[in-house]
Write an enzyme that holds these catalytic residues in place. Structure first.
Site, PDB file in Angstrom:
ATOM      1  CB  CYS A   1      54.341 -31.723 -47.360  1.00 58.59           C
ATOM      2  SG  CYS A   1      54.292 -32.899 -48.717  1.00 58.59           S
TER       3      CYS A   1
ATOM      4  CG  ASP B   1      50.442 -45.731 -49.084  1.00 61.10           C
ATOM      5  OD1 ASP B   1      49.955 -46.529 -48.255  1.00 61.10           O
ATOM      6  OD2 ASP B   1      51.225 -44.820 -48.764  1.00 61.10           O
TER       7      ASP B   1
ATOM      8  CE  LYS C   1      57.192 -36.880 -51.229  1.00 61.33           C
ATOM      9  NZ  LYS C   1      56.512 -38.095 -51.752  1.00 61.33           N
TER      10      LYS C   1
ATOM     11  N   GLY D   1      53.472 -31.554 -43.204  1.00 58.39           N
ATOM     12  CA  GLY D   1      53.564 -32.952 -42.813  1.00 58.39           C
ATOM     13  C   GLY D   1      54.935 -33.514 -43.136  1.00 58.39           C
ATOM     14  CD  GLU D   2      59.686 -35.077 -40.615  1.00 57.51           C
ATOM     15  OE1 GLU D   2      60.847 -35.523 -40.556  1.00 57.51           O
ATOM     16  OE2 GLU D   2      59.223 -34.265 -39.790  1.00 57.51           O
ATOM     17  N   GLY D   3      57.025 -37.355 -43.988  1.00 54.69           N
ATOM     18  CA  GLY D   3      56.989 -38.779 -44.270  1.00 54.69           C
ATOM     19  C   GLY D   3      58.378 -39.372 -44.266  1.00 54.69           C
ATOM     20  N   GLY D   4      58.469 -40.638 -44.700  1.00 55.97           N
ATOM     21  CA  GLY D   4      59.757 -41.309 -44.699  1.00 55.97           C
ATOM     22  C   GLY D   4      60.680 -40.838 -45.799  1.00 55.97           C
ATOM     23  CG  PHE D   5      61.129 -40.280 -50.424  1.00 56.13           C
ATOM     24  CD1 PHE D   5      62.494 -40.459 -50.375  1.00 56.13           C
ATOM     25  CD2 PHE D   5      60.546 -40.014 -51.648  1.00 56.13           C
ATOM     26  CE1 PHE D   5      63.274 -40.391 -51.525  1.00 56.13           C
ATOM     27  CE2 PHE D   5      61.304 -39.941 -52.800  1.00 56.13           C
ATOM     28  CZ  PHE D   5      62.672 -40.129 -52.739  1.00 56.13           C
TER      29      PHE D   5
END
Length: 694
Positions: A46, A154, A60, A39-43
């Site tokens: 993974c 969150d 991460k 997965g990918e987030g703003g920071f």
């Protein structure tokens, strides 16, 4: 500050790829092989990684370029400090953190079954028993976090991960806050728009505390039951905030949800944080006390809703599933050799209806004789059997255990038999001798171990029990009135779509409805390729002692296929090409391409040819029967759900009760035929137990 955006420095630059082999300079004895992207987030991103010891973890990865801002660096250090100190069965386990010149790595527990967001997207909405199951775990974890003075801030479906045994694991502590003392309030606006509590958005004067997580739990519960967040709109984020401020949400009238569930949601979604229920008050709510809560949920629930509308059949007093002997895969030598280009035609297929009727009559006559013989013994149970009402229950015993165990749990492996094998073993090899026995050619016994008997025979046993009790109950009108049927009749997502039997030389090739393709090889191993064609899994028997073998799964990228598996991969591709180019190219309403599925894929565990059909058993505990006139019966949820596909490939799904009530005699006769075949298989297993090998 713009509301609703994570204060985690979303940057616009393209994130660099971490190295394929991660070797932290300060920890030279540590090495991690990067696998697929999770997965990918703003920071950060993974990834799945593998240690030198073969253990699979999640990592991460944070690019150090994003940490040049001191505030960003403080945020990351806070996330590490908070997550590292938490130790709870429903929180993702934090193992270690390390760095190299370009990246920071956070090593964590891998959750194999993705997230509740993935499950909710697949299923649209969950049943109330499942919601109780997940909410209790969430509440337990949140109670623990409160005891550690941690606010998550969150909580949302995408941050609720699912372990291999379908347990909730809370993750992503990037916005979490550590309170220094009781009564402290935080004032940072952060979170995900649909889940943010009103005091976080609109009350910076008084701030927020643990009650913000309670609000998020209310949103989560609503979303699981109704399929979308309560304040969701098709417009801008500001419209969501306006609805939150006005507490503007409603319960859709077309979805049936209990009044207890609605009451609990209302008591968590209260604008004034001090008026919301505490965790203990939520646990004591009638939503949990009045309804059934499962003790476990099968992995198949990722795609289909569990169904509990048929009573469990009472087992004989001397019945012990732990001592069952396994079944043998019986394969006909009358095989389709078209894949080899020989062009031989199969014999003309005869109509199976007369045979089915004859088979059913013979079976009924035998049952009648048996019933007369045992009438005295069964009379004492007749009253109790008539009073039996189908109850919603989640106790599935150990039949719900997965077929394949995680490799990192296996110890003391016999190296000689634990690794991959080629498609054609040399005559003198140990594996060849163990996998091709004289008994196999005679159609007797099997390749499994006592440990596998409990898992594999149990599927057939459970389905047979359900079918037998259902056929008996539906004939008793007094009992039939008491039958309770679920509103939701889940159609299984993954079952066999195409197949080709070439087991006279290699094995059984098949394509599943999610577009994954596999081969069940004659040496009892399996290759299964992901729907996107980039990943595959190798399933083989791992010998852990002289008497015990456990099936084991290993994941690979197709581009990195080990040399020892390249011949099998070549065969798999040939099977795939043949089925795509030669077999029916028609798309059906029940087929799809699950591009996100790259590991823990379903696969064929056994198959059996009968005079009128081919029977398949899958790792998701589905038994499927493909009749040679193109009618298919898919039996799921341990016999509780029947999916019937006619000659025109029209699919209908019923509870077993409804199927027996409304189907015509031809369709019912087909199911009776399946029941009788299962009966023979289970009886053969009993006979094997009574007559051990010399």
């Amino acid at each position: 500050m713009e509301r609703g955006k994570r204060n985690l420095f979303r940057n616009n630059r393209i994130m660099r790829e971490p190295p394929l082999i991660i070797k932290p300079p300060k920890k030279p004895d540590h090495e991690y092989k990067r696998r697929g992207l999770l997965g990918e987030g703003g920071f950060g991103r993974c990834y799945e990684v593998e240690t030198k010891e073969g253990k699979i973890l999640a990592v991460k990865v944070v690019d150090k370029a994003s940490l040049r801002n001191p505030k960003n660096k403080d945020k990351l250090l806070s996330e590490i400090a908070i997550h590292k100190k938490l130790d709870h069965p429903h929180i993702v386990k934090f193992y270690d953190c390390c760095e190299d010149q370009s990246f920071v790595y956070l090593l964590m527990e891998l959750c194999e079954n993705k997230t509740l967001a993935y499950m909710n997207k697949k299923r649209q909405r969950l049943t109330e028993p499942e919601v109780r199951y997940f909410m209790l775990q969430l509440l337990n974890a949140c109670e623990y976090m409160q005891s550690q003075y941690v606010i998550h801030r969150d909580l949302k479906l995408a941050n609720l991960f699912l372990s291999k045994d379908m347990k909730i694991k809370i993750g992503d502590f990037g916005l979490a806050a550590q309170l220094e003392c009781e009564g402290e309030r935080k004032k940072t606006i952060c979170g995900t728009p649909n889940y943010i509590a009103p005091e976080v958005l609109f009350d910076r004067t008084n701030g927020h505390s643990f009650e913000a997580d309670i609000w998020s739990l209310g949103v989560i519960m609503y979303t699981l039951l109704f399929g979308r967040p309560p304040f969701q709109t098709d417009g801008e984020v500001d419209q969501i905030y306006r609805r939150i401020k006005e507490l503007k949400y409603e319960f859709p009238s077309h979805i049936t949800v209990s009044k207890e569930a609605k009451k609990l949601i209302n008591l968590m979604l209260i604008l004034e944080p001090e008026k919301r229920l505490t965790i203990q008050q939520i646990l004591n709510h009638e939503f949990f006390s009045l309804g059934m809560t499962p003790t476990t949920i099968p992995v198949s629930a990722l795609n289909i809703a569990p169904c509990f509308d048929v009573p469990q059949l009472n087992k004989p007093a001397n019945y012990s599933i732990s001592t069952r002997h396994p079944l043998k895969t019986l394969v006909s030598n009358n095989l389709n050799t078209a894949i080899a280009g020989q062009g031989k035609k199969l014999p003309a297929k005869k109509s199976i209806e007369p045979a089915l009727k004859k088979h059913t009559v013979q079976s009924e006559d035998k049952n009648k004789h048996d019933n007369e013989k045992n009438s005295t013994a069964s009379s004492s149970n007749k009253t109790e059997q008539k009073k039996r009402i189908i109850k919603l229950t989640a106790k599935k015993t150990d039949l719900k255990k997965p077929i394949v165990k995680s490799e990192d749990k296996i110890k003391k492996v016999d190296v000689k038999n634990s690794g991959p094998s080629s498609a054609n073993q040399k005559p003198g090899s140990a594996e060849s001798k163990s996998s091709v026995k004289p008994e196999e050619k005679a159609g007797k016994l099997n390749d499994a171990t006592p440990h596998q008997d409990k898992l594999r025979t149990g599927v057939l046993e459970a389905i047979l029990n359900t079918l037998e009790i259902s056929f008996r109950t539906i004939l008793d009108q007094e009992n039939a009135k008491n039958i309770i049927c679920n509103d939701i009749t889940p159609t299984p997502n993954v079952f066999v779509n195409k197949w080709i039997d070439y087991s006279n030389k290699y094995g059984m090739g098949y394509q599943l409805t999610d577009s994954s393709v596999g081969v069940h090889f004659n040496d009892k191993t399996t290759l299964i390729m992901s729907p996107n064609g980039s990943n595959f899994e190798y399933i083989y028997n791992n010998r852990i002692s002289s008497t015990s073998i456990i099936p084991t799964r290993k994941s690979y990228l197709v581009a990195d296929c080990p040399k020892v598996l390249q011949k099998k991969m070549y065969l798999l591709r040939n099977f795939r090409n043949y089925m795509n180019e030669t077999l029916s190219r028609r798309t059906h309403s029940y087929t799809f391409v699950d591009k996100d599925r790259t590991h823990n894929m379903e696969f064929l565990t056994k198959f059996k040819r009968t005079p009128h059909a081919m029977m398949f058993r899958l790792s998701n505990r589905i038994v499927q029967v493909n009749f040679f006139d193109h009618v298919k019966i898919v039996i799921s949820e341990e016999g509780n759900v029947i999916t019937y596909i006619n000659e025109a490939n029209e699919l209908k799904t019923y509870t077993i009760t409804n199927f027996l009530k409304i189907s015509n005699s031809v369709e019912v006769n087909r199911l009776k035929y399946v029941k009788d075949v299962l009966k023979k298989l289970v009886d053969a297993a009993h006979k094997t137990k009574k007559s051990p090998e010399k």
